[in-house]
Enzyme design. Structure first.
Site, PDB file in Angstrom:
ATOM      1  N   ASP A 130       0.872  -1.177   0.000  1.00 24.90           N
ATOM      2  CA  ASP A 130       0.000   0.000   0.000  1.00 24.90           C
ATOM      3  C   ASP A 130       0.908   1.226   0.000  1.00 24.90           C
ATOM      4  O   ASP A 130       1.910   1.255   0.711  1.00 24.90           O
ATOM      5  CB  ASP A 130      -0.869  -0.025   1.272  1.00 24.90           C
ATOM      6  CG  ASP A 130      -2.079   0.880   1.176  1.00 24.90           C
ATOM      7  OD1 ASP A 130      -3.203   0.379   1.319  1.00 24.90           O
ATOM      8  OD2 ASP A 130      -1.895   2.101   0.970  1.00 24.90           O
TER       9      ASP A 130
ATOM     10  N   TYR B  67     -14.403   6.808 -12.667  1.00 26.34           N
ATOM     11  CA  TYR B  67     -14.122   5.762 -11.678  1.00 26.34           C
ATOM     12  C   TYR B  67     -14.679   4.424 -12.169  1.00 26.34           C
ATOM     13  O   TYR B  67     -13.940   3.435 -12.286  1.00 26.34           O
ATOM     14  CB  TYR B  67     -14.726   6.149 -10.312  1.00 26.34           C
ATOM     15  CG  TYR B  67     -14.777   4.990  -9.340  1.00 26.34           C
ATOM     16  CD1 TYR B  67     -13.607   4.382  -8.910  1.00 26.34           C
ATOM     17  CD2 TYR B  67     -16.005   4.495  -8.873  1.00 26.34           C
ATOM     18  CE1 TYR B  67     -13.654   3.300  -8.041  1.00 26.34           C
ATOM     19  CE2 TYR B  67     -16.055   3.424  -8.004  1.00 26.34           C
ATOM     20  CZ  TYR B  67     -14.879   2.826  -7.594  1.00 26.34           C
ATOM     21  OH  TYR B  67     -14.926   1.751  -6.744  1.00 26.34           O
TER      22      TYR B  67
ATOM     23  N   PHE C 105     -29.207  14.089  -0.204  1.00 30.18           N
ATOM     24  CA  PHE C 105     -29.043  14.583  -1.575  1.00 30.18           C
ATOM     25  C   PHE C 105     -30.239  14.196  -2.453  1.00 30.18           C
ATOM     26  O   PHE C 105     -30.189  13.212  -3.183  1.00 30.18           O
ATOM     27  CB  PHE C 105     -27.757  14.032  -2.193  1.00 30.18           C
ATOM     28  CG  PHE C 105     -26.499  14.440  -1.476  1.00 30.18           C
ATOM     29  CD1 PHE C 105     -26.375  15.692  -0.893  1.00 30.18           C
ATOM     30  CD2 PHE C 105     -25.411  13.567  -1.382  1.00 30.18           C
ATOM     31  CE1 PHE C 105     -25.200  16.077  -0.246  1.00 30.18           C
ATOM     32  CE2 PHE C 105     -24.236  13.939  -0.739  1.00 30.18           C
ATOM     33  CZ  PHE C 105     -24.135  15.200  -0.164  1.00 30.18           C
TER      34      PHE C 105
ATOM     35  N   ALA D 239     -24.833  14.984  -8.460  1.00 26.73           N
ATOM     36  CA  ALA D 239     -24.699  14.614  -9.874  1.00 26.73           C
ATOM     37  C   ALA D 239     -24.303  13.147 -10.018  1.00 26.73           C
ATOM     38  O   ALA D 239     -23.441  12.659  -9.285  1.00 26.73           O
ATOM     39  CB  ALA D 239     -23.663  15.499 -10.538  1.00 26.73           C
ATOM     40  N   GLY D 240     -24.935  12.471 -10.943  1.00 23.42           N
ATOM     41  CA  GLY D 240     -24.527  11.107 -11.277  1.00 23.42           C
ATOM     42  C   GLY D 240     -25.092  10.014 -10.393  1.00 23.42           C
ATOM     43  O   GLY D 240     -24.734   8.851 -10.562  1.00 23.42           O
ATOM     44  N   ASP D 241     -25.983  10.343  -9.441  1.00 23.12           N
ATOM     45  CA  ASP D 241     -26.547   9.310  -8.570  1.00 23.12           C
ATOM     46  C   ASP D 241     -27.754   8.628  -9.224  1.00 23.12           C
ATOM     47  O   ASP D 241     -28.783   9.266  -9.419  1.00 23.12           O
ATOM     48  CB  ASP D 241     -27.039   9.941  -7.248  1.00 23.12           C
ATOM     49  CG  ASP D 241     -25.957  10.032  -6.199  1.00 23.12           C
ATOM     50  OD1 ASP D 241     -24.922   9.360  -6.349  1.00 23.12           O
ATOM     51  OD2 ASP D 241     -26.160  10.771  -5.222  1.00 23.12           O
TER      52      ASP D 241
HETATM   53  N1  UDP Z   1     -25.949  10.541   0.329  1.00 25.49           N
HETATM   54  C1  UDP Z   1     -26.600  11.580   0.995  1.00 25.49           C
HETATM   55  N2  UDP Z   1     -25.869  12.337   1.867  1.00 25.49           N
HETATM   56  C2  UDP Z   1     -24.535  12.128   2.112  1.00 25.49           C
HETATM   57  C3  UDP Z   1     -23.882  11.062   1.434  1.00 25.49           C
HETATM   58  C4  UDP Z   1     -24.617  10.293   0.547  1.00 25.49           C
HETATM   59  O1  UDP Z   1     -27.803  11.800   0.817  1.00 25.49           O
HETATM   60  O2  UDP Z   1     -23.928  12.863   2.907  1.00 25.49           O
HETATM   61  C5  UDP Z   1     -26.727   9.682  -0.580  1.00 25.49           C
HETATM   62  C6  UDP Z   1     -26.165   9.607  -1.992  1.00 25.49           C
HETATM   63  O3  UDP Z   1     -26.693  10.657  -2.796  1.00 25.49           O
HETATM   64  C7  UDP Z   1     -26.657   8.228  -2.451  1.00 25.49           C
HETATM   65  C8  UDP Z   1     -26.668   7.412  -1.153  1.00 25.49           C
HETATM   66  O4  UDP Z   1     -26.651   8.368  -0.088  1.00 25.49           O
HETATM   67  O5  UDP Z   1     -27.978   8.323  -2.923  1.00 25.49           O
HETATM   68  C9  UDP Z   1     -25.442   6.508  -1.014  1.00 25.49           C
HETATM   69  O6  UDP Z   1     -24.292   7.293  -1.276  1.00 25.49           O
HETATM   70  P1  UDP Z   1     -22.811   6.789  -0.984  1.00 25.49           P
HETATM   71  O7  UDP Z   1     -21.873   7.910  -1.347  1.00 25.49           O
HETATM   72  O8  UDP Z   1     -22.738   6.264   0.421  1.00 25.49           O
HETATM   73  O9  UDP Z   1     -22.612   5.547  -1.934  1.00 25.49           O
HETATM   74  P2  UDP Z   1     -22.789   5.393  -3.544  1.00 25.49           P
HETATM   75  O10 UDP Z   1     -24.108   4.712  -3.720  1.00 25.49           O
HETATM   76  O11 UDP Z   1     -22.705   6.737  -4.172  1.00 25.49           O
HETATM   77  O12 UDP Z   1     -21.645   4.500  -3.895  1.00 25.49           O
END
Ligand code: UDP
Length: 317
Positions: free
Chosen positions: A31, A136, A201, A275-277
């Site tokens: 690592d 990613y 979000f 964005a992107g969720d």
């Molecule tokens: N999320 C949120 N608030 C935060 C972090 C994440 O509402 O502070 C939401 C995010 O938009 C997603 C879900 O929680 O819908 C899971 O996000 P995370 O980043 O944990 O994992 P991902 O699914 O993006 O890999």
């Protein structure tokens, strides 16, 4: 077996390395500590601080590699795609070439649900289209493509595990990111007093309560899958498995479970969509259950939050 665990100072890598040591394997962690923590390397494992592009010598006597080392922030990948292509794809190609040169024939690769992008249906099967929506996911998918080619060309035995949302802890081994973007650790930071509130979000998704739905898997169940995958690696084959618990939980449900487990009110504010969720990401893990006999033992979200909270508040050993 004599194993190299790249990224074994990170969250998932350290849990898997600890489980491998307990199972009697001889483990070396490689690592560069760019995001990991040296004190997360489990006792009993040898530690080498180096990049995955420098693995040649340390591979000399190894039987297999478990490859976790990667950049893994979606937002950062959109801003700095070159970093993701160079580390995740370029670094892995260098590692695969070093493995080939040293005659190391098996690899278990830490892939991701982000390889699928916005799904057409739920739960997602391994045969569904892969259309990543960020660098990613694209860089991880490119590694999956490379692994298939190496399996064909050089007889590599490869297994890719496509994780959905990893949660929980294993004793003191827990999620500890300098830049924390994940939901559960951020919600728990409110309970510890590090943050005042959690931001949700988006509440206007086409889901039962309007917030995004995700499939959470306990890091201990994920680790078990890696031990099974290691045994299942077969020369000349590249196997791909999804890993989730098969159940979706909304952001609101996660916040509620965290309130119950911690006994803290955890104020939540509604913010704009990130964005992107995608609205819903739930895995079908039928294939790994059927082929490798994997079964989650801590599928309840409350178990994951309890373990994450226990590790955070120093209650577990
Ligand atoms: N999320 C949120 N608030 C935060 C972090 C994440 O509402 O502070 C939401 C995010 O938009 C997603 C879900 O929680 O819908 C899971 O996000 P995370 O980043 O944990 O994992 P991902 O699914 O993006 O890999």
């Amino acid at each position: 077996m004599r194993l190299l665990v790249t990224g074994g100072a990170g969250y998932v890598g350290s849990v898997v390395a600890a489980r491998l040591v307990e199972a009697g394997h001889e483990v070396t962690v490689l690592d560069d500590l760019s995001t990991g923590h040296e004190d997360a390397v489990p006792p009993g494992a040898r530690f080498v601080r180096a990049s995955i592009t420098e693995a040649h010598d340390v591979l000399a006597d190894k039987d297999a590699v478990l490859h976790f080392a990667a950049r893994s922030l979606v937002g950062e990948s959109v801003e700095k795609p070159g970093l993701y292509w160079a580390n995740n794809l370029g670094g892995t190609l260098a590692l695969l070439d070093a493995m080939r040169a040293q005659g190391v024939g098996s690899i278990v690769f830490s892939s991701t649900a982000a390889t699928y992008g916005e799904p057409e249906r739920s739960p997602i099967l391994e045969t569904d289209p892969t259309r990543p929506t960020n660098p990613y996911g694209a860089s991880k998918l490119a590694v999956d493509t490379a692994l298939s080619a190496y399996a064909d060309i050089s007889g590599l035995g490869a297994v890719s595990l496509r994780y959905f949302n990893v949660a929980g802890a294993y004793g003191r081994f827990r999620e500890r990111h300098t830049i924390e973007t994940h939901l559960i650790p951020n919600v728990l930071k409110v309970a510890t007093g590090e943050r005042e509130s959690v931001k949700v979000f988006g509440t206007d998704y086409a889901t039962p309560d309007g917030t995004c739905v995700r499939d959470y898997i306990h890091v201990q169940d994920l680790a078990t899958a890696h031990l099974l995958a290691l045994e299942a690696a077969t020369p000349g084959e590249h196997k791909i498995y999804n890993l989730g618990s098969g159940t979706g939980f909304s952001v609101q449900e996660v916040v509620s479970v965290c309130r119950e487990v911690t006994g803290h009110a955890i104020p939540a504010e509604v913010g704009p969509r990130r964005a992107g969720d995608p609205a819903v990401l739930v895995a079908s893990s039928e294939k790994i259950r059927r082929e490798l006999g994997w079964k989650p033992e801590k599928a309840e979200l409350s178990r994951m939050v309890e373990d994450a909270w226990g590790a955070l508040s120093g209650k577990s050993g």
